[in-house]
Write a protein that holds these residues in place. Sequence first.
Motif: not given
Length: 183
Positions: A158-183
Amino acid sequence: MQEFLNWTVDTIREDRLISPWLEEKKFEWTPIVARNITNILDKNYSVIVITDKERDWFLSYILSNINSSKLNRPFLPFYDFRSIFGYIDGVKSDDDITNIKDMLSISFPNGYSFWYIGKSQDNRANIAKISKNSFLWLLDEEKQDAINLKSNDEALDMKLLQMFRLYNKTLSAALFAQINVEN
């Protein structure tokens, strides 16, 4: 554009499918994920996914969901290492790993990183652990610059699935400039 650490905490708290345990790992999670996403989006790296045998199911899950059309985003370069090199369990020596790295450097001229999920002592882990750009989700080892988990945790899947869910959301947010992962 929201700051990455705050966005991560907010996302964990707002997503009912992600448990609070992940918020406790936020300082471990954010720099590792930021480096990985920067490699993909800014440096055009491809991601080569490797798991230990017990997590082969998770590899299939990742690859069937990372580029889902439901995400409404461009497809991203994630690959199953077994489809690139079928003799993964035959890799035994440093020379084998050097030859694989040479092959991958030719195949992925913009660069690549490994994403390894599994037991730290597994032979497959050695392929990913030698690269400084690897995205490591390690079981049963406390290693800096890795997400460290325990294989005897009854909630591990379950933890792996939750981590993947957060990772996938993070990819989308970074791709669509909702967040800046470099700061």
